[in-house]
Design a protein around this motif. Structure first.
Motif, PDB file in Angstrom:
ATOM      1  N   TYR A 169      11.437   9.780  56.756  1.00  0.00           N
ATOM      2  CA  TYR A 169      11.376   8.236  56.636  1.00  0.00           C
ATOM      3  C   TYR A 169      10.196   7.738  55.970  1.00  0.00           C
ATOM      4  O   TYR A 169      10.192   7.088  54.921  1.00  0.00           O
ATOM      5  CB  TYR A 169      11.635   7.849  57.889  1.00  0.00           C
ATOM      6  CG  TYR A 169      12.022   6.101  57.872  1.00  0.00           C
ATOM      7  CD1 TYR A 169      13.111   5.872  57.013  1.00  0.00           C
ATOM      8  CD2 TYR A 169      11.329   5.085  58.123  1.00  0.00           C
ATOM      9  CE1 TYR A 169      13.509   4.294  57.136  1.00  0.00           C
ATOM     10  CE2 TYR A 169      11.531   4.021  58.281  1.00  0.00           C
ATOM     11  CZ  TYR A 169      12.587   3.561  57.562  1.00  0.00           C
ATOM     12  OH  TYR A 169      12.889   2.171  57.506  1.00  0.00           O
ATOM     13  N   ASP A 170       8.839   8.189  56.404  1.00  0.00           N
ATOM     14  CA  ASP A 170       7.738   7.919  55.803  1.00  0.00           C
ATOM     15  C   ASP A 170       7.463   8.133  54.633  1.00  0.00           C
ATOM     16  O   ASP A 170       7.000   7.617  53.572  1.00  0.00           O
ATOM     17  CB  ASP A 170       6.394   8.243  56.883  1.00  0.00           C
ATOM     18  CG  ASP A 170       6.496   7.680  58.159  1.00  0.00           C
ATOM     19  OD1 ASP A 170       7.028   6.349  58.319  1.00  0.00           O
ATOM     20  OD2 ASP A 170       5.759   8.061  59.177  1.00  0.00           O
ATOM     21  N   LYS A 215       9.708   6.355  52.083  1.00  0.00           N
ATOM     22  CA  LYS A 215       9.022   4.902  51.697  1.00  0.00           C
ATOM     23  C   LYS A 215       7.927   5.127  50.752  1.00  0.00           C
ATOM     24  O   LYS A 215       7.754   4.225  50.048  1.00  0.00           O
ATOM     25  CB  LYS A 215       8.557   4.320  52.996  1.00  0.00           C
ATOM     26  CG  LYS A 215       9.856   3.932  53.901  1.00  0.00           C
ATOM     27  CD  LYS A 215       9.338   2.932  55.239  1.00  0.00           C
ATOM     28  CE  LYS A 215       8.533   3.631  56.154  1.00  0.00           C
ATOM     29  NZ  LYS A 215       8.129   2.930  57.248  1.00  0.00           N
ATOM     30  N   LYS A 216       7.139   6.073  51.223  1.00  0.00           N
ATOM     31  CA  LYS A 216       5.909   6.477  49.959  1.00  0.00           C
ATOM     32  C   LYS A 216       6.412   6.595  48.918  1.00  0.00           C
ATOM     33  O   LYS A 216       5.674   5.950  47.701  1.00  0.00           O
ATOM     34  CB  LYS A 216       5.037   7.380  50.660  1.00  0.00           C
ATOM     35  CG  LYS A 216       3.810   7.578  49.882  1.00  0.00           C
ATOM     36  CD  LYS A 216       2.969   8.854  50.421  1.00  0.00           C
ATOM     37  CE  LYS A 216       1.845   9.083  49.451  1.00  0.00           C
ATOM     38  NZ  LYS A 216       0.892  10.228  50.154  1.00  0.00           N
ATOM     39  N   SER A 273       9.604   5.777  47.326  1.00  0.00           N
ATOM     40  CA  SER A 273      10.374   4.821  46.799  1.00  0.00           C
ATOM     41  C   SER A 273       9.819   3.554  46.726  1.00  0.00           C
ATOM     42  O   SER A 273      10.558   2.573  46.294  1.00  0.00           O
ATOM     43  CB  SER A 273      11.776   5.012  47.385  1.00  0.00           C
ATOM     44  OG  SER A 273      11.729   4.690  48.648  1.00  0.00           O
ATOM     45  N   GLN A 289      10.629   1.699  49.362  1.00  0.00           N
ATOM     46  CA  GLN A 289      11.340   0.753  50.117  1.00  0.00           C
ATOM     47  C   GLN A 289      11.846   1.689  51.526  1.00  0.00           C
ATOM     48  O   GLN A 289      11.716   2.902  51.419  1.00  0.00           O
ATOM     49  CB  GLN A 289      12.549   0.473  49.160  1.00  0.00           C
ATOM     50  CG  GLN A 289      13.425   1.308  48.395  1.00  0.00           C
ATOM     51  CD  GLN A 289      14.299   2.227  49.356  1.00  0.00           C
ATOM     52  OE1 GLN A 289      15.050   1.671  49.841  1.00  0.00           O
ATOM     53  NE2 GLN A 289      14.185   3.651  49.233  1.00  0.00           N
ATOM     54  N   ASP A 290      12.865   0.982  52.253  1.00  0.00           N
ATOM     55  CA  ASP A 290      13.389   1.672  53.206  1.00  0.00           C
ATOM     56  C   ASP A 290      14.767   2.060  53.616  1.00  0.00           C
ATOM     57  O   ASP A 290      15.204   2.281  54.552  1.00  0.00           O
ATOM     58  CB  ASP A 290      12.493   1.215  54.532  1.00  0.00           C
ATOM     59  CG  ASP A 290      13.262  -0.183  54.674  1.00  0.00           C
ATOM     60  OD1 ASP A 290      13.853  -0.803  53.819  1.00  0.00           O
ATOM     61  OD2 ASP A 290      12.781  -0.956  55.808  1.00  0.00           O
ATOM     62  N   LYS A 291      15.468   1.756  52.376  1.00  0.00           N
ATOM     63  CA  LYS A 291      16.870   1.953  52.392  1.00  0.00           C
ATOM     64  C   LYS A 291      17.429   3.396  51.974  1.00  0.00           C
ATOM     65  O   LYS A 291      17.005   3.798  51.015  1.00  0.00           O
ATOM     66  CB  LYS A 291      17.769   0.746  51.499  1.00  0.00           C
ATOM     67  CG  LYS A 291      16.973  -0.601  51.966  1.00  0.00           C
ATOM     68  CD  LYS A 291      18.044  -1.527  52.400  1.00  0.00           C
ATOM     69  CE  LYS A 291      17.723  -2.908  52.868  1.00  0.00           C
ATOM     70  NZ  LYS A 291      16.496  -3.050  53.278  1.00  0.00           N
ATOM     71  N   THR A 292      18.625   3.622  52.505  1.00  0.00           N
ATOM     72  CA  THR A 292      19.095   4.996  51.853  1.00  0.00           C
ATOM     73  C   THR A 292      20.742   4.713  51.488  1.00  0.00           C
ATOM     74  O   THR A 292      21.165   3.537  51.641  1.00  0.00           O
ATOM     75  CB  THR A 292      19.351   5.879  53.213  1.00  0.00           C
ATOM     76  OG1 THR A 292      20.179   5.145  53.995  1.00  0.00           O
ATOM     77  CG2 THR A 292      18.145   6.590  53.640  1.00  0.00           C
ATOM     78  N   THR A 331      18.556   7.619  49.182  1.00  0.00           N
ATOM     79  CA  THR A 331      17.526   7.665  48.037  1.00  0.00           C
ATOM     80  C   THR A 331      17.371   8.924  47.412  1.00  0.00           C
ATOM     81  O   THR A 331      17.489   9.828  48.211  1.00  0.00           O
ATOM     82  CB  THR A 331      16.089   7.077  48.739  1.00  0.00           C
ATOM     83  OG1 THR A 331      16.142   5.565  49.213  1.00  0.00           O
ATOM     84  CG2 THR A 331      15.144   7.278  47.672  1.00  0.00           C
TER      85      THR A 331
END
Length: 88
Positions: free
Chosen positions: A40-41, A44-45, A47, A49-52, A54
């Protein structure tokens, strides 16, 4: 390097993306960001952002997409489209 697809197992867009890649015979490495917080981290790094879902392959990143949005992004990168779908 195999493309990575960051997913959340309960995400309907992720399920649609997985089905799309399977149907198109594009091999992706599934990265379950719920089962593995470090992924997950990483997502986020990469892209921002935190959505899927991805999708990450080399310098081609498509975040938080529907299959139609992924296909639209591919149209802007014919080199990636050719490389991903050439094996068909």
């Amino acid at each position: 390097m195999k493309p990575k697809l960051y997913i959340k197992t309960f995400c309907p867009w992720c399920k649609a993306a997985i089905a799309f890649f399977e149907r198109e015979k594009v091999s992706v490495e599934l990265q379950d960001v719920i089962a593995n917080p470090s992924l997950y981290d990483e997502m986020k790094k990469l892209s921002g952002q935190d959505k899927t879902p991805t999708f990450v392959w080399k310098d081609f990143i498509v975040a938080d997409f529907s299959v139609d949005e992924f296909l639209a992004a591919l149209e802007k990168r014919p080199d990636v489209k050719e490389a991903l779908f050439a094996k068909k």
